[in-house]
Design a protein around this motif. Structure first.
Motif, PDB file in Angstrom:
ATOM      1  N   ILE A  58      -2.587 -11.571 -12.617  1.00  0.00           N
ATOM      2  CA  ILE A  58      -2.961 -12.263 -11.374  1.00  0.00           C
ATOM      3  C   ILE A  58      -4.479 -12.353 -11.284  1.00  0.00           C
ATOM      4  O   ILE A  58      -5.175 -11.331 -11.315  1.00  0.00           O
ATOM      5  CB  ILE A  58      -2.411 -11.537 -10.132  1.00  0.00           C
ATOM      6  N   ASP A  59      -4.971 -13.571 -11.175  1.00  0.00           N
ATOM      7  CA  ASP A  59      -6.408 -13.786 -11.066  1.00  0.00           C
ATOM      8  C   ASP A  59      -6.888 -13.426  -9.661  1.00  0.00           C
ATOM      9  O   ASP A  59      -6.277 -13.839  -8.667  1.00  0.00           O
ATOM     10  CB  ASP A  59      -6.712 -15.264 -11.361  1.00  0.00           C
ATOM     11  N   ILE A  60      -7.933 -12.638  -9.580  1.00  0.00           N
ATOM     12  CA  ILE A  60      -8.523 -12.321  -8.258  1.00  0.00           C
ATOM     13  C   ILE A  60      -9.958 -12.845  -8.258  1.00  0.00           C
ATOM     14  O   ILE A  60     -10.823 -12.296  -8.945  1.00  0.00           O
ATOM     15  CB  ILE A  60      -8.502 -10.805  -7.978  1.00  0.00           C
ATOM     16  N   PRO A  61     -10.219 -13.934  -7.516  1.00  0.00           N
ATOM     17  CA  PRO A  61     -11.567 -14.504  -7.512  1.00  0.00           C
ATOM     18  C   PRO A  61     -12.612 -13.467  -7.080  1.00  0.00           C
ATOM     19  O   PRO A  61     -12.327 -12.623  -6.213  1.00  0.00           O
ATOM     20  CB  PRO A  61     -11.473 -15.649  -6.492  1.00  0.00           C
ATOM     21  N   GLU A  62     -13.783 -13.569  -7.643  1.00  0.00           N
ATOM     22  CA  GLU A  62     -14.926 -12.708  -7.279  1.00  0.00           C
ATOM     23  C   GLU A  62     -15.117 -12.735  -5.759  1.00  0.00           C
ATOM     24  O   GLU A  62     -15.162 -13.806  -5.151  1.00  0.00           O
ATOM     25  CB  GLU A  62     -16.177 -13.264  -7.980  1.00  0.00           C
ATOM     26  N   GLY A  63     -15.204 -11.568  -5.146  1.00  0.00           N
ATOM     27  CA  GLY A  63     -15.459 -11.514  -3.703  1.00  0.00           C
ATOM     28  C   GLY A  63     -14.253 -11.833  -2.844  1.00  0.00           C
ATOM     29  O   GLY A  63     -14.373 -11.979  -1.624  1.00  0.00           O
ATOM     30  N   GLY A 100      -8.484  -8.439  -2.557  1.00  0.00           N
ATOM     31  CA  GLY A 100      -8.534  -7.701  -3.816  1.00  0.00           C
ATOM     32  C   GLY A 100      -7.691  -6.440  -3.768  1.00  0.00           C
ATOM     33  O   GLY A 100      -6.947  -6.212  -2.804  1.00  0.00           O
ATOM     34  N   PRO A 101      -7.816  -5.577  -4.778  1.00  0.00           N
ATOM     35  CA  PRO A 101      -6.972  -4.377  -4.876  1.00  0.00           C
ATOM     36  C   PRO A 101      -7.180  -3.366  -3.745  1.00  0.00           C
ATOM     37  O   PRO A 101      -6.328  -2.500  -3.535  1.00  0.00           O
ATOM     38  CB  PRO A 101      -7.410  -3.745  -6.209  1.00  0.00           C
ATOM     39  N   GLY A 135      -5.478 -11.817  -4.201  1.00  0.00           N
ATOM     40  CA  GLY A 135      -6.311 -12.990  -4.456  1.00  0.00           C
ATOM     41  C   GLY A 135      -5.718 -14.188  -3.733  1.00  0.00           C
ATOM     42  O   GLY A 135      -5.409 -14.114  -2.537  1.00  0.00           O
ATOM     43  N   ASP A 136      -5.526 -15.296  -4.455  1.00  0.00           N
ATOM     44  CA  ASP A 136      -4.923 -16.489  -3.844  1.00  0.00           C
ATOM     45  C   ASP A 136      -3.446 -16.602  -4.193  1.00  0.00           C
ATOM     46  O   ASP A 136      -2.857 -17.682  -4.124  1.00  0.00           O
ATOM     47  CB  ASP A 136      -5.680 -17.743  -4.297  1.00  0.00           C
ATOM     48  N   THR A 173     -15.973  -3.656  -1.503  1.00  0.00           N
ATOM     49  CA  THR A 173     -15.770  -5.067  -1.135  1.00  0.00           C
ATOM     50  C   THR A 173     -15.498  -5.152   0.357  1.00  0.00           C
ATOM     51  O   THR A 173     -15.398  -4.132   1.043  1.00  0.00           O
ATOM     52  CB  THR A 173     -14.548  -5.648  -1.860  1.00  0.00           C
ATOM     53  N   ARG A 174     -15.366  -6.368   0.860  1.00  0.00           N
ATOM     54  CA  ARG A 174     -14.846  -6.536   2.221  1.00  0.00           C
ATOM     55  C   ARG A 174     -13.422  -7.043   2.113  1.00  0.00           C
ATOM     56  O   ARG A 174     -13.125  -7.971   1.372  1.00  0.00           O
ATOM     57  CB  ARG A 174     -15.694  -7.535   3.014  1.00  0.00           C
TER      58      ARG A 174
END
Lengths: 394, 394
Positions: free
Chosen positions: B4-9, B13-14, B36-37, B375-376
């Protein structure tokens, strides 16, 4: 096979046929109908799965035509013989909460009650608020703490502050009260955005129960400004185990008292839904009040029309109660705060004086109404005994 | 299999892993987690029946140890490859109400909001009521009209009476407002008679959602005395589709503002449960406020302790909301009645002036908080568009 005996003058004759949920030792709760001093097991007698459930909700959700049909079938059944296995003496069954409560709303529909409370709480002002005769005042209560008759009521703890105290203290309620009410159970819900007009009351509401809206007056008085009652009510609300079908209340219909000013169009009834129901309140065995439901200013059809006029949806199992039932006479008041005038005029109960409830006290509310065959039909009773607060006195 | 792709920022996220209920065309609603999306289908990825349900309630009822365990399993899963069939782009799924709402309670826990409303409604009196700093004021709302983000909001009809009018009139609300709030979802219920101390907040509450407590100020102003808000609120309450687990909010914990006078013992927290969450309110695409949750006077652990101190039980799916979140600054106010000071100070939105909501207006409330990995994390959003009142203008 057996014929169900119905004692002469029984409030549970063929004109009543209230529904409940019962179990016998070692069996699962299921739907029954009270007939005389017996419970007719509908799962056995009618052999339908919808009655083998632990709540009336699935049956209620089937709608008004089914309620009529099942009532006719039960009427025919009890006129003849029914299987032995379908009949239990009511003294040998356990009665459960008869329906799963979706949303619970409590109204304030007695002019006498609202006037008395206004006089007690705001002695120097008009007792009725300006909105009172224009709309049925109401609020949401806690559906998760609706319990069946016979459940012990633990005195609630909470914050209380008398006017002469500087700061609130925490401890057991000192002004524990009752409110004798009638509650209406929605059978067929309505969609978001679809108000329920007065004319749909009779096809959407399945029946009525007795309600005791236990009230902690000291907690309520401190907390209720400006958003209304909360913990002063949410610790417990008791309901009677038998739901009297609206179909059994046709002979009890009467006009409401005159409504002046004339209500806005959405609150006007085509046919009257006032109800000539006589309640009785027994405090440790002494009859202390006979609240007359026919004195209620707003009818239950008007309450439902108001509740939904903003587009609010309703669901099977919604319960809305009338608010305390009080008549014009002193012995017709359905709350102890009114009967004892704020605790200033004690009542003699079994040789001792009472204002509010003491630990160990028991309150039983019962009711009857005219039935279609000239008999009086009964609601049974809603009872509760006060047990000490959690943690004892503080 | 796929990663699963998690875009930067990404706010998903995890460190977040919020739960929701989703469906794809032609399939039944089931439990998923946003990564992510994408939406990770838990019924497929973890192959457990409890996630194949149309609501989070059965999983929430399994309790805190299970919430920890499942979160660990998801964390491990998304670090590697998951079956293709378990992953859906969030843009291609429909999101549903994530949990079945048992009881819904709304509090009033922002000192700034309560003070502003006191000034607006009672200009010549102390803005805060005497009880406000001693207990979290709250009331029950209508659980049956809690809807998921994106549901259109029909302008409610009702009785309104301006102070200079002789009698109330009936028609569409003229002062339709929002309240930007945070809501807490009970996972593990508690028994009647068993108060939930502050220390049990973290093991009983499953997570948090954004809440828009739509408010018809004119209907509310006329009806609310003396039993509180009713039809002014009960037409709709919107919640965000993703329930952010309390387990994801550890890094957001902060002390509440100083509480003076010191609360009664049952309201004292051992560890602070203030939360550093930043909300944002967009009105037709214009950012009009950034309400800061960290300014709330009462913490969510205190709200739950108060809600149950009278012995009231709680159930899986109980929702209790904070009340409007407002900070000390003007652009931190979470209701339009405060932002426009009772309608006297209009806001310019897309070239026209607004005080309250017009038909066609859309409001989007979003929020972020610090996550454990620096992260936020995001709450996503709760949105709603106003559609004309049933029956049109009257």
């Amino acid at each position: 096979m057996t014929v169900i005996d119905i004692p002469e003058g029984s409030p549970f004759g063929p004109a009543n046929l209230p529904y409940g949920v019962f179990s016998t030792p070692g069996t699962a709760p299921r739907v029954g109908v009270r007939v005389g001093d017996s419970v007719l097991d509908l799962a056995v007698a009618l052999d339908e799965e919808v009655f083998a459930r632990p709540t009336l909700n699935p049956f209620m959700a089937q709608g008004h035509a089914r309620w009529v049909q099942v009532r006719e079938r039960i009427t025919a059944l009890i006129a003849g013989e029914v299987p032995d296995a379908a009949v239990h003496p009511v003294a040998e069954v356990e009665l459960h909460l008869p329906f799963e409560v979706a949303d619970y709303v409590d109204f304030y529909a007695s002019e006498h009650h609202a006037t008395n409370l206004g006089r007690l709480f705001r002695p120097n002002a008009e007792p009725l608020m300006p909105n009172w005769k224009h709309l049925p005042v109401g609020y949401h209560g806690r559906s998760g703490t609706v319990v069946v008759s016979g459940t012990d009521i633990a005195r609630p703890n909470g914050q209380r502050k008398a006017p002469d105290e500087e700061a609130p203290t925490f401890g057991p309620c000192r002004r524990l009260d009752i409110e004798a009410e009638l509650g209406f159970v929605v059978g067929t819900g309505s969609e978001l955005g679809s108000p329920v007009p007065c004319e749909e009351f009779a096809t959407r509401v399945f029946g009525a129960v007795l309600v005791n809206d236990w009230s902690a007056r000291d907690i309520q008085a401190w907390e209720y400004v400006p958003l209304g009652p909360f913990l002063g009510k949410s610790f417990a609300t008791s309901v009677s185990p038998w739901v009297v079908p609206l179909l059994a209340l046709e002979a009890a219909r009467v006009p409401t008292p005159e409504q002046d000013p004339r209500p806005l169009p959405y609150l006007r009834e085509g046919e009257p839904w006032g109800l000539d129901i006589d309640l009785a309140v027994d405090w440790n065995g002494r009859r202390v009040a006979n609240p007359p439901y026919r004195e209620m200013y707003w009818s239950p059809a008007q309450l439902l029309a108001h509740l939904t006029v903003n587009g609010a949806s309703t669901r099977t199992g919604d319960l809305y109660a009338s608010g305390t039932i009080s008549g014009p006479e002193k012995d017709q008041r359905g709350a102890f705060i009114e009967l004892t005038w704020g605790g200033k005029e004690p009542i003699e109960i079994g040789g001792s004086e009472r204002t509010f409830l003491q630990d160990g006290d028991e309150v039983v509310i019962s009711a009857t109404a005219p039935g279609a065959d000239g008999t009086r039909i009964g609601f049974g009773q809603v009872s509760g005994r006060i047990v000490p607060a959690e943690g004892g006195a503080r």
